[in-house]
Scaffold this motif. Structure first.
Motif, PDB file in Angstrom:
ATOM      1  N   THR A 161       0.847  -1.190   0.000  1.00  0.00           N
ATOM      2  CA  THR A 161       0.000   0.000   0.000  1.00  0.00           C
ATOM      3  C   THR A 161       0.882   1.240   0.000  1.00  0.00           C
ATOM      4  O   THR A 161       1.972   1.231   0.575  1.00  0.00           O
ATOM      5  CB  THR A 161      -0.925   0.045   1.232  1.00  0.00           C
ATOM      6  N   HIS A 162       0.404   2.292  -0.655  1.00  0.00           N
ATOM      7  CA  HIS A 162       1.110   3.565  -0.682  1.00  0.00           C
ATOM      8  C   HIS A 162       0.251   4.614   0.021  1.00  0.00           C
ATOM      9  O   HIS A 162      -0.935   4.763  -0.313  1.00  0.00           O
ATOM     10  CB  HIS A 162       1.416   4.010  -2.115  1.00  0.00           C
ATOM     11  N   ILE A 163       0.850   5.321   0.962  1.00  0.00           N
ATOM     12  CA  ILE A 163       0.134   6.348   1.708  1.00  0.00           C
ATOM     13  C   ILE A 163       0.824   7.683   1.452  1.00  0.00           C
ATOM     14  O   ILE A 163       2.008   7.850   1.761  1.00  0.00           O
ATOM     15  CB  ILE A 163       0.129   6.037   3.216  1.00  0.00           C
ATOM     16  N   SER A 164       0.096   8.622   0.881  1.00  0.00           N
ATOM     17  CA  SER A 164       0.666   9.933   0.582  1.00  0.00           C
ATOM     18  C   SER A 164       0.705  10.783   1.850  1.00  0.00           C
ATOM     19  O   SER A 164       0.090  10.448   2.874  1.00  0.00           O
ATOM     20  CB  SER A 164      -0.163  10.648  -0.479  1.00  0.00           C
ATOM     21  N   TYR A 165       1.419  11.902   1.782  1.00  0.00           N
ATOM     22  CA  TYR A 165       1.469  12.795   2.948  1.00  0.00           C
ATOM     23  C   TYR A 165       0.092  13.367   3.270  1.00  0.00           C
ATOM     24  O   TYR A 165      -0.259  13.551   4.439  1.00  0.00           O
ATOM     25  CB  TYR A 165       2.508  13.906   2.733  1.00  0.00           C
ATOM     26  N   GLN A 166      -0.718  13.630   2.258  1.00  0.00           N
ATOM     27  CA  GLN A 166      -2.066  14.114   2.523  1.00  0.00           C
ATOM     28  C   GLN A 166      -2.912  13.023   3.174  1.00  0.00           C
ATOM     29  O   GLN A 166      -3.650  13.281   4.140  1.00  0.00           O
ATOM     30  CB  GLN A 166      -2.740  14.578   1.229  1.00  0.00           C
ATOM     31  N   GLU A 167      -2.803  11.801   2.668  1.00  0.00           N
ATOM     32  CA  GLU A 167      -3.540  10.678   3.265  1.00  0.00           C
ATOM     33  C   GLU A 167      -3.088  10.423   4.697  1.00  0.00           C
ATOM     34  O   GLU A 167      -3.906  10.138   5.586  1.00  0.00           O
ATOM     35  CB  GLU A 167      -3.359   9.426   2.414  1.00  0.00           C
ATOM     36  N   LEU A 168      -1.787  10.536   4.947  1.00  0.00           N
ATOM     37  CA  LEU A 168      -1.280  10.353   6.305  1.00  0.00           C
ATOM     38  C   LEU A 168      -1.839  11.433   7.224  1.00  0.00           C
ATOM     39  O   LEU A 168      -2.264  11.139   8.358  1.00  0.00           O
ATOM     40  CB  LEU A 168       0.255  10.404   6.290  1.00  0.00           C
ATOM     41  N   HIS A 169      -1.870  12.659   6.747  1.00  0.00           N
ATOM     42  CA  HIS A 169      -2.460  13.747   7.539  1.00  0.00           C
ATOM     43  C   HIS A 169      -3.895  13.439   7.912  1.00  0.00           C
ATOM     44  O   HIS A 169      -4.308  13.569   9.074  1.00  0.00           O
ATOM     45  CB  HIS A 169      -2.390  15.056   6.744  1.00  0.00           C
ATOM     46  N   ASP A 170      -4.675  13.007   6.936  1.00  0.00           N
ATOM     47  CA  ASP A 170      -6.095  12.776   7.183  1.00  0.00           C
ATOM     48  C   ASP A 170      -6.306  11.617   8.168  1.00  0.00           C
ATOM     49  O   ASP A 170      -7.168  11.694   9.046  1.00  0.00           O
ATOM     50  CB  ASP A 170      -6.818  12.493   5.868  1.00  0.00           C
ATOM     51  N   ARG A 171      -5.539  10.563   8.009  1.00  0.00           N
ATOM     52  CA  ARG A 171      -5.682   9.422   8.902  1.00  0.00           C
ATOM     53  C   ARG A 171      -5.268   9.776  10.328  1.00  0.00           C
ATOM     54  O   ARG A 171      -5.905   9.357  11.306  1.00  0.00           O
ATOM     55  CB  ARG A 171      -4.857   8.242   8.376  1.00  0.00           C
ATOM     56  N   VAL A 172      -4.196  10.556  10.453  1.00  0.00           N
ATOM     57  CA  VAL A 172      -3.748  10.986  11.778  1.00  0.00           C
ATOM     58  C   VAL A 172      -4.795  11.889  12.427  1.00  0.00           C
ATOM     59  O   VAL A 172      -5.123  11.740  13.611  1.00  0.00           O
ATOM     60  CB  VAL A 172      -2.383  11.695  11.691  1.00  0.00           C
ATOM     61  N   ALA A 173      -5.326  12.826  11.658  1.00  0.00           N
ATOM     62  CA  ALA A 173      -6.330  13.750  12.208  1.00  0.00           C
ATOM     63  C   ALA A 173      -7.575  13.000  12.678  1.00  0.00           C
ATOM     64  O   ALA A 173      -8.101  13.256  13.778  1.00  0.00           O
ATOM     65  CB  ALA A 173      -6.696  14.796  11.154  1.00  0.00           C
ATOM     66  N   LYS A 174      -8.063  12.072  11.877  1.00  0.00           N
ATOM     67  CA  LYS A 174      -9.254  11.306  12.262  1.00  0.00           C
ATOM     68  C   LYS A 174      -9.004  10.503  13.534  1.00  0.00           C
ATOM     69  O   LYS A 174      -9.859  10.457  14.429  1.00  0.00           O
ATOM     70  CB  LYS A 174      -9.671  10.373  11.121  1.00  0.00           C
ATOM     71  N   PHE A 175      -7.834   9.882  13.607  1.00  0.00           N
ATOM     72  CA  PHE A 175      -7.587   9.064  14.794  1.00  0.00           C
ATOM     73  C   PHE A 175      -7.329   9.940  16.016  1.00  0.00           C
ATOM     74  O   PHE A 175      -7.717   9.575  17.135  1.00  0.00           O
ATOM     75  CB  PHE A 175      -6.421   8.105  14.559  1.00  0.00           C
ATOM     76  N   ALA A 176      -6.704  11.089  15.824  1.00  0.00           N
ATOM     77  CA  ALA A 176      -6.531  12.016  16.938  1.00  0.00           C
ATOM     78  C   ALA A 176      -7.884  12.467  17.467  1.00  0.00           C
ATOM     79  O   ALA A 176      -8.111  12.561  18.688  1.00  0.00           O
ATOM     80  CB  ALA A 176      -5.696  13.216  16.494  1.00  0.00           C
ATOM     81  N   ASN A 177      -8.814  12.754  16.567  1.00  0.00           N
ATOM     82  CA  ASN A 177     -10.174  13.113  17.002  1.00  0.00           C
ATOM     83  C   ASN A 177     -10.847  11.954  17.719  1.00  0.00           C
ATOM     84  O   ASN A 177     -11.606  12.161  18.683  1.00  0.00           O
ATOM     85  CB  ASN A 177     -11.004  13.536  15.786  1.00  0.00           C
ATOM     86  N   ALA A 178     -10.574  10.728  17.269  1.00  0.00           N
ATOM     87  CA  ALA A 178     -11.136   9.560  17.943  1.00  0.00           C
ATOM     88  C   ALA A 178     -10.603   9.445  19.372  1.00  0.00           C
ATOM     89  O   ALA A 178     -11.353   9.116  20.300  1.00  0.00           O
ATOM     90  CB  ALA A 178     -10.804   8.292  17.155  1.00  0.00           C
ATOM     91  N   LEU A 179      -9.326   9.722  19.557  1.00  0.00           N
ATOM     92  CA  LEU A 179      -8.752   9.680  20.909  1.00  0.00           C
ATOM     93  C   LEU A 179      -9.385  10.759  21.786  1.00  0.00           C
ATOM     94  O   LEU A 179      -9.716  10.506  22.952  1.00  0.00           O
ATOM     95  CB  LEU A 179      -7.238   9.873  20.838  1.00  0.00           C
ATOM     96  N   LYS A 180      -9.566  11.938  21.235  1.00  0.00           N
ATOM     97  CA  LYS A 180     -10.213  13.019  21.993  1.00  0.00           C
ATOM     98  C   LYS A 180     -11.633  12.637  22.382  1.00  0.00           C
ATOM     99  O   LYS A 180     -12.088  12.926  23.502  1.00  0.00           O
ATOM    100  CB  LYS A 180     -10.219  14.306  21.166  1.00  0.00           C
ATOM    101  N   ALA A 181     -12.321  11.949  21.472  1.00  0.00           N
ATOM    102  CA  ALA A 181     -13.695  11.537  21.762  1.00  0.00           C
ATOM    103  C   ALA A 181     -13.758  10.542  22.929  1.00  0.00           C
ATOM    104  O   ALA A 181     -14.795  10.426  23.591  1.00  0.00           O
ATOM    105  CB  ALA A 181     -14.330  10.924  20.515  1.00  0.00           C
ATOM    106  N   GLN A 182     -12.651   9.847  23.171  1.00  0.00           N
ATOM    107  CA  GLN A 182     -12.591   8.912  24.296  1.00  0.00           C
ATOM    108  C   GLN A 182     -12.016   9.561  25.553  1.00  0.00           C
ATOM    109  O   GLN A 182     -11.669   8.870  26.516  1.00  0.00           O
ATOM    110  CB  GLN A 182     -11.749   7.688  23.911  1.00  0.00           C
ATOM    111  N   GLY A 183     -11.908  10.871  25.522  1.00  0.00           N
ATOM    112  CA  GLY A 183     -11.497  11.600  26.715  1.00  0.00           C
ATOM    113  C   GLY A 183     -10.002  11.759  26.887  1.00  0.00           C
ATOM    114  O   GLY A 183      -9.545  12.185  27.957  1.00  0.00           O
ATOM    115  N   ILE A 184      -9.219  11.435  25.868  1.00  0.00           N
ATOM    116  CA  ILE A 184      -7.766  11.558  25.977  1.00  0.00           C
ATOM    117  C   ILE A 184      -7.370  13.021  25.788  1.00  0.00           C
ATOM    118  O   ILE A 184      -7.764  13.667  24.810  1.00  0.00           O
ATOM    119  CB  ILE A 184      -7.048  10.668  24.948  1.00  0.00           C
TER     120      ILE A 184
END
Length: 653
Positions: free
Chosen positions: A111-134
């Motif tokens: 699989t190839h992950i571009s810098y834009q795709e990496l940004h989006d995946r990181v942002a979504k997961f960071a929001n997921a962590l925040k949603a769990q109170g982190i």
């Protein structure tokens, strides 16, 4: 360390080619010496310049080094930054479509992950962590295989100021539990499992066991469905899949700007020398060294395809997979599998297919692949390679030369890097366009790293004599403390007999050219008839024999000599037994006598199919010392890759 003798001699020198030096970022010894002189002339100004060059600051720092509470040094303390911004956002939009990660799974899926795709995946997961109170300062344990999602999880923690602690996916439930409890982690990120060498490795089941045995701080478990599994835990923690956690989360997450001294991560040492320690690394200073050393030591350019084979569970995977390369905006390979599956050509096949130009791996992997013969790598086109590197332990000269000639085609410099979990980044290593290479030596301290070899009283030892490897002044990526144990931090790394010096725990010597040679851990010194010998040199002599693939040497108490030398040897081909073993023992004893003298001749040589190693590739000499004395293995063995080998080496198999 007084009177530690050196018995290894190596005179081969490999100079960088004019073609390499002409292209290199630091392309001459004069340029290297100028950087050394700058650091000596204006130490703080030197590091301040590099911090501004390699890191984007949200709030610029005005103070470089605060040494008022030594050894709890602070770097760039009034500056603020976000590490994930430095690894992703600052490359956008210019590199939005550039591949950040080439992920290859155990079964060969790419699989190839571009810098834009990496940004989006990181942002979504960071929001997921925040949603769990982190929140900022909370600890998150990451227990994932060597897949791109591990990097996503680490960067997501960094984006919101959470402190991550990555636990290698091969650790037991008990080892995982201990690390969760020591950090008091609120959330655990794991996967259902992964494939390693064609075999399924369960991860979520280990998390379940850890939580069942008591991890009261854990509130939530997020499981990546890497193999298509579903959560099955029975603990009181809330569970969800990665897909459920990120569902509906936006691809933008405002980064939390943190103080430069805010902890980025806690990483536990491998346990090869006893109880693991939670090493704490900062955000600002750590990133400075990570990016700088990637630039200087690997000479990384925008068109390179870089591959570090280390797992993110170790410091090498932090600095030279997740943070350093991404901070420079390069393309890198992330590999889930092992170098010998489906066959011993896997690494070289991947180098050919992905056009890898910079390749960084461990001496243990090199020796294991060397054992398979030249015909394996010779099947592949390795012409894309321009630079090779080694990490994890000293590389013996014969393996160095094989790596240089067979893998590098005689044209690729080898950066033999010395550093530790505690140093955070390379400390002693050749800058490849500037430094002549000598097989087996990590060469010179990097500019700004004031390393030396001293006796037990801090006095510089004579040339060619062994002593304690120390660093005499602080540096930005140094560890800040041991999590929850400041006293152990001071006692272990800044002992009273070496005031102000960082004690690395390695013995070393300097040669006539100022090059540093690692001789082994301080406790890997053997006192034979009044001669204090470093184990590394005896091991190098053994591996220089054409029939030997690997060797580990330890000492055993001896009534007359004080200690005798015991060698554990892995030969190329089948393990010798019976008369063949006796003949091989005599051959190797004579060989060592010829190579370095009778004082180094092993009294006992034992053969094994392998050596006991941690999953990061380090030989667990602590266990071998016990076996040599006829004692059962004691202490932490949770990091051991191959427990069955202990029975074989004890003569029970």
């Amino acid at each position: 360390m007084d009177n530690l003798e050196s018995i290894l001699s190596e005179n081969r020198v490999f100079s960088p080619s004019p073609e390499f030096s002409d292209r290199a970022r630091i392309g001459s010894r004069a340029a290297f010496d100028a950087l050394v002189a700058e650091a000596e002339r204006d130490f703080e100004g030197f590091w301040a310049r590099l911090a501004r060059e390699f890191v984007t600051w949200d709030t610029p720092f005005t103070q470089t080094l605060d040494d008022s509470n030594a050894p709890f040094f602070k770097w760039f303390a009034d500056g603020r930054l976000n590490v994930s911004v430095n690894c992703i956002d600052r490359h956008l939009p210019a590199k939005a479509d550039k591949t950040a990660i080439i992920g290859e799974s155990d079964d060969g899926t790419v699989t190839h992950i571009s810098y834009q795709e990496l940004h989006d995946r990181v942002a979504k997961f960071a929001n997921a962590l925040k949603a769990q109170g982190i929140e900022k300062g909370d600890r998150v344990v990451i227990y994932l295989p060597m897949i791109p999602d591990a990097t996503v999880a680490m960067l997501a923690c960094a984006r919101i100021g959470a402190i991550h602690s990555v636990v290698f996916g091969g650790f037991s439930a008990e080892a995982l539990r201990d690390r969760i409890n020591d950090t008091e982690a609120k959330l655990v990120i794991t996967a259902d499992g992964n494939m390693r060498g064609g075999k399924k490795v369960t991860l979520k089941g280990q998390v379940d066991k850890a939580l069942e045995h008591g991890c009261p701080s854990v509130e939530t478990v997020i499981m990546l469905e890497h193999l298509g599994g579903v959560p099955t835990g029975t603990s009181s923690a809330k569970e969800m899949t990665w897909a459920e956690a990120v569902d509906g989360q936006p691809a933008e997450c405002e980064p939390v700007m943190v103080e430069a001294e805010h902890p980025l991560f806690i990483l536990y040492t491998s346990g090869s020398t006893g109880k693991p320690k939670g090493i704490v690394h900062s955000s600002g200073g750590y990133l400075v060294n990570a990016a700088m050393t990637c630039s200087w030591v690997f000479d990384l350019n925008d068109d390179d395809v870089y591959w570090c084979t280390a797992d993110v569970g170790w410091i090498t995977g932090h600095t030279y997979v997740t943070y350093g390369p991404l901070a420079l905006g390069v393309t890198q390979v992330v590999f889930e599998g092992v170098p010998t599956y489906p066959d011993g050509g896997r690494f070289w096949d991947m180098v050919e297919r992905h056009k890898v130009s910079v390749f960084y791996t461990a001496p243990t992997a090199i020796r294991a692949l060397m054992k398979l013969g030249d015909e394996v790598p010779n099947k592949y086109d390795l012409s894309s390679l321009r630079l090779l590197g080694t990490v994890g332990e000293p590389i013996n000269p014969e393996a160095w030369v094989w790596y240089h000639q067979v893998i590098g085609g005689g044209r690729c410099p080898i950066t033999d890097t010395w550093w530790q979990t505690e140093t955070g980044a390379h400390a002693i290593a050749p800058i490849p366009g500037a430094i002549d290479l000598v097989p087996g030596s990590c060469t010179l301290p990097l500019p700004g790293i004031m390393a030396d070899v001293v006796d037990d009283h801090g006095k510089k030892v004579p040339t060619e004599s062994g002593g304690n490897l120390v660093i005499k002044r602080p540096w930005p990526s140094m560890l800040r403390t041991i999590w929850g144990d400041d006293e152990r931090f001071k006692r272990t790394y800044f002992p009273d007999n070496l005031p102000g010096y960082y004690l690395a725990g390695d013995s070393a010597r300097r040669d006539q050219d100022g090059y540093i040679w690692i001789m082994g851990r301080i406790d890997d010194v053997i006192n034979v008839s009044g001669h204090r010998l470093g184990t590394m040199e005896v091991e190098s002599a053994l591996v220089a024999h054409p029939d030997v693939a690997e060797a580990a040497v330890v000492g055993r108490p001896h009534d007359v000599k004080g200690e005798s030398i015991v060698a554990f040897v892995v030969v190329k081909g089948d393990r010798p037994q019976g008369d063949a073993a006796e003949a091989m023992v005599k051959t190797l004893r004579d060989w060592v006598t010829e190579q370095i003298g009778p004082i180094a001749k092993p009294d006992d040589i034992r053969f094994g199919d392998n050596l006991p190693k941690t999953r990061s590739g380090k030989i667990m000499r602590r266990l071998l010392r016990g076996i040599a004395k006829g004692e059962p293995p004691e202490g932490d063995t949770s990091t051991l890759e191959n427990p069955a080998i202990l029975e074989q080496l004890m003569g029970n198999d």
